[in-house]
Design a protein around this motif. Sequence first.
Motif, short mmCIF file in Angstrom:
data_model
loop_
_atom_site.label_atom_id
_atom_site.label_comp_id
_atom_site.label_asym_id
_atom_site.label_seq_id
_atom_site.Cartn_x
_atom_site.Cartn_y
_atom_site.Cartn_z
N THR A 35 -77.95 101.10 20.18
CA THR A 35 -79.16 101.90 20.34
C THR A 35 -80.13 101.80 19.17
OG1 THR A 35 -78.00 103.83 19.40
CG2 THR A 35 -78.01 103.61 21.80
N ILE A 36 -79.64 101.49 17.96
CA ILE A 36 -80.53 101.49 16.80
C ILE A 36 -81.64 100.46 16.98
CG2 ILE A 36 -79.20 99.81 15.44
CD1 ILE A 36 -79.81 101.48 12.96
N VAL A 37 -81.34 99.37 17.67
CA VAL A 37 -82.33 98.32 17.89
C VAL A 37 -83.36 98.74 18.95
CG1 VAL A 37 -82.65 95.93 18.69
CG2 VAL A 37 -80.81 96.49 17.10
N ASN A 38 -82.95 99.63 19.88
CA ASN A 38 -83.86 100.04 20.95
C ASN A 38 -85.17 100.60 20.42
OD1 ASN A 38 -82.19 99.25 22.99
ND2 ASN A 38 -82.06 101.23 23.98
N ILE A 39 -85.09 101.45 19.40
CA ILE A 39 -86.28 102.07 18.85
C ILE A 39 -87.21 101.02 18.24
CG2 ILE A 39 -87.11 103.62 17.03
CD1 ILE A 39 -86.02 105.07 19.46
N ALA A 40 -86.63 99.94 17.74
CA ALA A 40 -87.42 98.90 17.08
C ALA A 40 -88.02 97.89 18.07
CB ALA A 40 -86.56 98.16 16.06
N LEU A 41 -87.69 97.99 19.36
CA LEU A 41 -88.11 96.97 20.32
C LEU A 41 -89.61 96.71 20.35
CD1 LEU A 41 -85.69 97.67 23.32
CD2 LEU A 41 -85.65 95.71 21.76
N PRO A 42 -90.48 97.75 20.38
CA PRO A 42 -91.92 97.44 20.40
C PRO A 42 -92.38 96.67 19.17
CG PRO A 42 -91.52 99.71 21.10
CD PRO A 42 -90.23 99.19 20.56
N HIS A 43 -91.81 96.97 18.02
CA HIS A 43 -92.19 96.27 16.79
C HIS A 43 -91.65 94.84 16.78
CE1 HIS A 43 -93.77 99.88 14.65
NE2 HIS A 43 -92.99 100.48 15.52
N ILE A 44 -90.43 94.66 17.28
CA ILE A 44 -89.87 93.32 17.41
C ILE A 44 -90.73 92.49 18.36
CG2 ILE A 44 -87.90 92.00 18.26
CD1 ILE A 44 -86.10 94.31 17.31
N GLN A 45 -91.15 93.12 19.45
CA GLN A 45 -91.96 92.42 20.46
C GLN A 45 -93.27 91.91 19.86
OE1 GLN A 45 -93.13 94.89 23.78
NE2 GLN A 45 -93.46 93.12 25.11
N SER A 46 -93.95 92.77 19.11
CA SER A 46 -95.24 92.36 18.55
C SER A 46 -95.08 91.38 17.39
CB SER A 46 -96.02 93.59 18.09
OG SER A 46 -95.31 94.28 17.07
N ASP A 47 -94.00 91.51 16.62
CA ASP A 47 -93.82 90.66 15.45
C ASP A 47 -93.36 89.26 15.82
OD1 ASP A 47 -93.77 89.95 12.82
OD2 ASP A 47 -91.91 90.99 12.32
N LEU A 48 -92.43 89.16 16.78
CA LEU A 48 -91.86 87.86 17.13
C LEU A 48 -92.40 87.28 18.43
CD1 LEU A 48 -88.10 88.32 16.10
CD2 LEU A 48 -90.03 87.47 14.75
N GLY A 49 -93.30 88.00 19.09
CA GLY A 49 -93.96 87.45 20.27
C GLY A 49 -93.13 87.43 21.53
N PHE A 50 -92.25 88.40 21.71
CA PHE A 50 -91.47 88.51 22.95
C PHE A 50 -92.35 88.98 24.10
CE2 PHE A 50 -87.82 88.69 20.08
CZ PHE A 50 -86.81 88.10 20.81
N SER A 51 -92.09 88.48 25.31
CA SER A 51 -92.60 89.14 26.51
C SER A 51 -91.67 90.32 26.80
CB SER A 51 -92.59 88.18 27.70
OG SER A 51 -91.26 87.85 28.07
N THR A 52 -92.12 91.24 27.67
CA THR A 52 -91.28 92.40 27.98
C THR A 52 -89.98 91.96 28.63
OG1 THR A 52 -93.23 93.80 28.25
CG2 THR A 52 -91.17 94.59 29.23
N GLU A 53 -90.06 90.94 29.51
CA GLU A 53 -88.85 90.46 30.16
C GLU A 53 -87.89 89.84 29.15
OE1 GLU A 53 -92.11 90.31 33.28
OE2 GLU A 53 -91.90 89.88 31.17
N ASP A 54 -88.40 88.97 28.28
CA ASP A 54 -87.54 88.33 27.28
C ASP A 54 -87.03 89.32 26.25
OD1 ASP A 54 -87.71 85.84 28.44
OD2 ASP A 54 -89.35 85.15 27.16
#
Length: 510
Positions: A35-54
């Motif tokens: 769960t600790i990573v869940n909170i960071a997901l939006p920041h990981i997405q913007s920093d590393l360029g993930f799509s929502t699906e990926d």
Amino acid sequence: MPSTNGTDGKVRGGANGLALFVIASCQLMVVLDITIVNIALPHIQSDLGFSTEDLSWVVNAYTLTFGGLLLLGGRAGDILGRRRVFIFGVLLFGLASLLGGFAQNDAQLMAARALQGVGGAIASPTSLALITTTFKEGPERNRAFGVFAAVSAGGGAIGLLAGGMLVTWLDWRWVLFVNVPIALLIALMATRVIRESEPHPGHFDLAGALTSTLGMVALVYGFIRASQEGWRDGVTLGSFALAVVLLAAFVLIERRSPQPITPLHMFADRNRAGTYGMMLFLACAIFGMFFFLTLFVQNVLGFSPLRAGLAFLPVSAVIAVGAGLTSHLLPRFGPKPFMVIGALCSAAGLAWLTLTDVDSTYLGSILGPMLLFALGMGMQFVSLTLMALSNVPDRESGAASGLLNAMQQVGGSLGLSILVTVFGTASRTEAEQQVPAFLAQATPAERILFERTGRLPDPWGDYVLTSGVSAAFVTAAIFTLVAAVIALFAIQVRPSDLARLQGNHAPTAV
């Protein structure tokens, strides 16, 4: 060297408390990382360029390897020595966390998360087994099991809060870096306060572990690929075909193996098979709920990571309340009513969440359904654990409880991939409706940015995200309804079963 009592090898005196601290800390670290990573997901997405699906692979890469190799990790401890394997798993987890924190792209992060799952699969079942070799049977061991269970249940809430603090005050990478010093400390203390168990010769079912894990990876990838490229895409169809072949091979291997990683005869009992089925569908729902609500409260409601972590704390509190009430009332009513009612409560909470839109508020639209969902989950966790051990000989209780844990992790990955597929389809449909409205009033600069990224700015982007999230919750509600149907028609509990299970029957690891 800690003193021991005779030849039983149990650690005595003050070292008992230190040993339990080490074992519980390891379990907290492993559970917390879901769960600790869940909170960071939006920041990981913007920093590393993930799509929502990926982005779902940040979760799935961990849970798939963790769930797929969990039983193999327990077997490794039995064969090679539990303390040795425990320390190796902890150090591997710490190394993977370090690599993940330094990840510079999505592939590096997903590889590190998969390696974390391998470390967790080695350390977690071994830590549970160490309780049986460290603590004397009876009240002492039962108290240790109680601490272990409390840490397992509370780890999710601690992870959400810790993740929020680390992302807010430092950076998303620290949700991974924080594991490194903890892992080193656990490994160092383990060499001093935990005695090595006697190795038992046995067989590693590597073929079963690999075919099951790779088969689930192929299946999950097929669903996520379908959400991006469609159901007629060649790679999508190839992934599903590969999954069928690998999973069929897994069943054949397990039927012929003298020491299978997954004892298939465990599914012969209808209560146990029904319990595993329920856990599979409930995990499909709960993993998806946390994933999509985390995105919603931060991207649509505008919560900071810390505020988002605090927003989820009531869920863990109500799960604890539901579990406590169920434990108190189980001797009177038995587990089946709580399994049925709990699944229906969770389904109702998810159905309520489908009403969320861009104008929703946390107190008015999110908190109520989250608490109803959590109450249902709390009612079921105790009952499912109890039923997983129904009619299981002591020598197989570890396999039975380990399979329940594996079903939770694998079900969470599979369910999240299905929900991501639903999310992607609904989001694309909504985007097709929102694009004309956006283009009608967009500035030239906004048009250029849209053509370059393919992403709609807010508030149009909020409409797209919310539509996809709402559709995902519809599917999650269906998953929990299926669990309720399984509980209603498959579970049959006799009074003698309940009386035996309410005794000193404590699970041991594989």
